[in-house]
Structures are given as structure tokens and as C-alpha cells.
Design an enzyme around this catalytic site. Sequence first.
Site, short mmCIF file in Angstrom:
data_model
loop_
_atom_site.label_atom_id
_atom_site.label_comp_id
_atom_site.label_asym_id
_atom_site.label_seq_id
_atom_site.Cartn_x
_atom_site.Cartn_y
_atom_site.Cartn_z
N SER A 208 16.01 62.97 26.71
CA SER A 208 14.68 63.16 27.32
C SER A 208 14.29 61.92 28.10
O SER A 208 15.15 61.10 28.42
CB SER A 208 13.64 63.48 26.23
OG SER A 208 12.45 63.94 26.82
N ASN A 209 13.04 61.78 28.41
CA ASN A 209 12.58 60.61 29.16
C ASN A 209 11.25 60.17 28.60
O ASN A 209 10.73 60.79 27.66
CB ASN A 209 12.50 60.93 30.65
CG ASN A 209 11.57 62.09 30.89
OD1 ASN A 209 10.37 61.99 30.67
ND2 ASN A 209 12.12 63.22 31.31
N ARG A 210 10.65 59.15 29.17
CA ARG A 210 9.49 58.51 28.54
C ARG A 210 8.14 59.14 28.90
O ARG A 210 7.10 58.58 28.59
CB ARG A 210 9.47 57.02 28.91
CG ARG A 210 10.55 56.22 28.21
CD ARG A 210 10.49 54.78 28.65
NE ARG A 210 9.16 54.22 28.55
CZ ARG A 210 8.71 53.21 29.30
NH1 ARG A 210 9.49 52.67 30.21
NH2 ARG A 210 7.48 52.75 29.14
N SER A 211 8.14 60.28 29.53
CA SER A 211 6.86 60.85 29.95
C SER A 211 5.98 61.20 28.74
O SER A 211 6.43 61.84 27.80
CB SER A 211 7.11 62.12 30.76
OG SER A 211 5.89 62.77 30.99
N ALA A 275 8.14 65.45 34.13
CA ALA A 275 9.35 64.66 34.34
C ALA A 275 10.50 65.55 33.85
O ALA A 275 10.79 65.60 32.65
CB ALA A 275 9.27 63.36 33.56
#
Length: 395
Positions: A208-211, A275
Amino acid sequence: MLENKTIVLGITGGIAAYKAADIASKLTQAGARVDVIMTESATRFIAPLTFRNLTGRPVITSMWELNSEFSVEHIALAEAADIVAIVPATANVIAKIAGGIADDMLTCTVLATLAPVLLAPAMNVNMFENSVTQDNLAKLRARGFAIVEPAYGRLASGKIGLGRLAESEIIISGIRQVLGRSGDLAGKHIVVTAGGTQEPLDPVRHISNRSSGKMGYSVAEAACDRGAIVTLVTAPVSLPEPIGMEIIHVRTANEMKDAVIKATASTDALIMTAAVADYQPKDIAVNKIKKTTDSLILELIKTPDILSEVKGNFLRIGFAAESENVVDNARQKLVKKQLDMIVANDITSTDSGFDVDTNRVTLIDHDGKVENLPLLTKREVADRIMGKLIKLFAR
Ligand code: CTP
């Protein structure tokens, strides 16, 4: 939205009455003029002085108080109100309002007002589930009353069930949403995506990502506050669910794409704040991947580019999170994805981008016009985007 609005906050006699103090305080801090009317039984649970101090306004507890500025004209508040919100609303007050009874200042005000009325019920689960209460609520809903549903949980009686007063944030967003019904986006349907998608590797892990989802949720709320009908397609986030909009929970880029296609079947705008992961694992292991080797190579394949693929007769706005050549890179995305506007932000600065409440963005529209916004809260950024969206609609 709340600034300079007159909010009549009705408080009735339930154990949750103390929670209304938090709401009175937050509404006042947001710039609203909060006039509190308490029923006689509410004053047994919490002192009027609390509300007087929190709102800086006189509190009305009776129709017969000669020292009240509203006592002469008992419908003065009904006329001044932009909204009447009853928090908590007991089964008793719900029944009285449904039956047109006006035997105290609060019920008189509700009967006399032309402003929208919002009720946040809170009571014992059996009282709430009783068909009389449910019939009364259905009647009021059909008459256009806004109801903020109670939450499930532990009640004052010790029982577990439906009947807890909804969280303050949820009630306040309900108030905002009702106030926004006649806003400048009234009648528009807007689809907003938010959060970072999760692409599973196995049953317990994902990429995943940091959103945090804050920017997307702010955009959805700003649209809602201006009267838009909002569908929020959200990847997993840890933010309270905004009310007053349709919320579709998704996890992966593919799920988000399906949800966006469905939601945009009849929409006026798509705002892709999410994101979206660009790659997903080629294979998802059925069982948890074991630590049997010293290194592990994952094969990733591209996810669908939702914004490029979902087109139609609606405005499309993208976000570009960049760490270098912010405006140039964003402009390229605007052209490549044939967008009406792109919101670019530099994710390398600490007060802007991921996980913080502020953002510094540049708005670039399809005519090439570039507008650099100063450091603003994400909600302020969302409002500026709405301002731009209204102009795009007008064009
Ligand atoms: N986006 C999308 N689908 C994807 C990736 C991105 O719809 N698979 C959307 C985002 O929601 C955003 C815009 O496209 O509104 C730009 O996203 P961004 O991640 O900045 O750009 P990418 O197109 O993914 O390009 P890159 O990662 O190479 O910068």
C-alpha cells in the site's frame, strides 16, 4: 459552512445530554451562533450554565422566563434558526414532534420553524426499537426531518444495542450537510475517491502507500457542504465515516475501478483523490507466505489506471503527488489523462502531503492556467477546489 449560522440546539432529558456540551462547544468554535433550548428534564442531567458558558448565549429552559430575550416572542428563535438540531432526542420528544404537540419552548420552536430540523436520537434499545418510536421516526423522515441514526454499543442501562448517541463529529457533519442543501453545488452528483488502495500478497499482507485519506474525505465533505450528492469510494482509512453521503468501501485498485465505473454511470464530476497503487502482486498466495528463504522476489503487474480508463460526460479532476518537477509532471498527467483539472502537491515538504492536516497545492486547469495556493488546511484546499469546480461547471 457553520460560520454566522444560527443553530438552535435543543437538548432533551437523556443521559447523553452531557455529550451535547461537546457539540455546542465545537459549533460555537466553528463560528456558529448557538442558541440552546433545554427541556425541563434535560436540566436534571446537565446544568444550563454549562451551555451558557460554552456558547456565550442565554440558555432557554422555559417559555415563561421574563429575563430571556426570547420570552416575549416565543417563536423568535424558530424564525431566526438556520437549523434546529435536537441532541439527544428522546423517544418522548420524537413522539411529541411527530404528533404536533407543542407544550414547551423546544417543541413550540420545532412546530413553528420553517428551518430544517435534525434529530439525533439516543435512548434505551427497547425504546428505540419499539414500533411506536420507529413509526414516529419514519413519519418525521417522510416529512423531511434529518435523522442521525444512533450507534450500536453499551447503553446507560448496561445493555448492548442500538441507542447510543452518534459521535459528535457525525452529528456535526449531519448539521453541515443539512445546512448545505441549498449550496452552490446543489443537485450535482460528485464521485470522490480517497485513501490508498491495498494490494494483497497473501491473507495477511498487502502493498500500500502512506495516504491517510484526509484530503479525499475533506473533498467529499466540502462537496457535501455545498449541497452536492456525494458518492465517496474509499480505500481503507482510519477516519470517522462522514455522514450525508453514499460511502462505498473498496480495498484494491481493481475494486476501486469497478466501484468508480458504477458510481459514474450518472455523475457530474469525478475527483480522483485516492492514491491508487500502480502495481499489484501477480499472484496472491492462498496461505500466509512462510519465511523459508533468505530473499523473496515479488512479481508485480500494473493495476488499471482508473482515471485514464473511466471517461464519460462528466468533469474529471486528478491529483498528482510529486516529489520533483511538481508542476511539469502534473501538467503531463493532465494532458495524458485528458483531465479538466489536476491538483499537484509536493510530497517532500513536511507540512504538506501525506498524513498531515495541511497541504500546499497548485491547481492546473486544462487551459494551462496555474494557480499556486498557500499552505492551507486540507479542508480549505478542498473548498478552493470546489470553487474551481463550480467555475468549470459554469463553463
Ligand atoms: N490514478 C488512477 N489509477 C491509477 C493510478 C493513479 O486513477 N492506477 C489517479 C490518481 O488517483 C490521481 C492521478 O491518477 O488522481 C495521478 O496519480 P499519480 O499516482 O500521481 O500518477 P500516476 O498516473 O500513477 O503516475 P506515476 O505514479 O508514474 O507518477
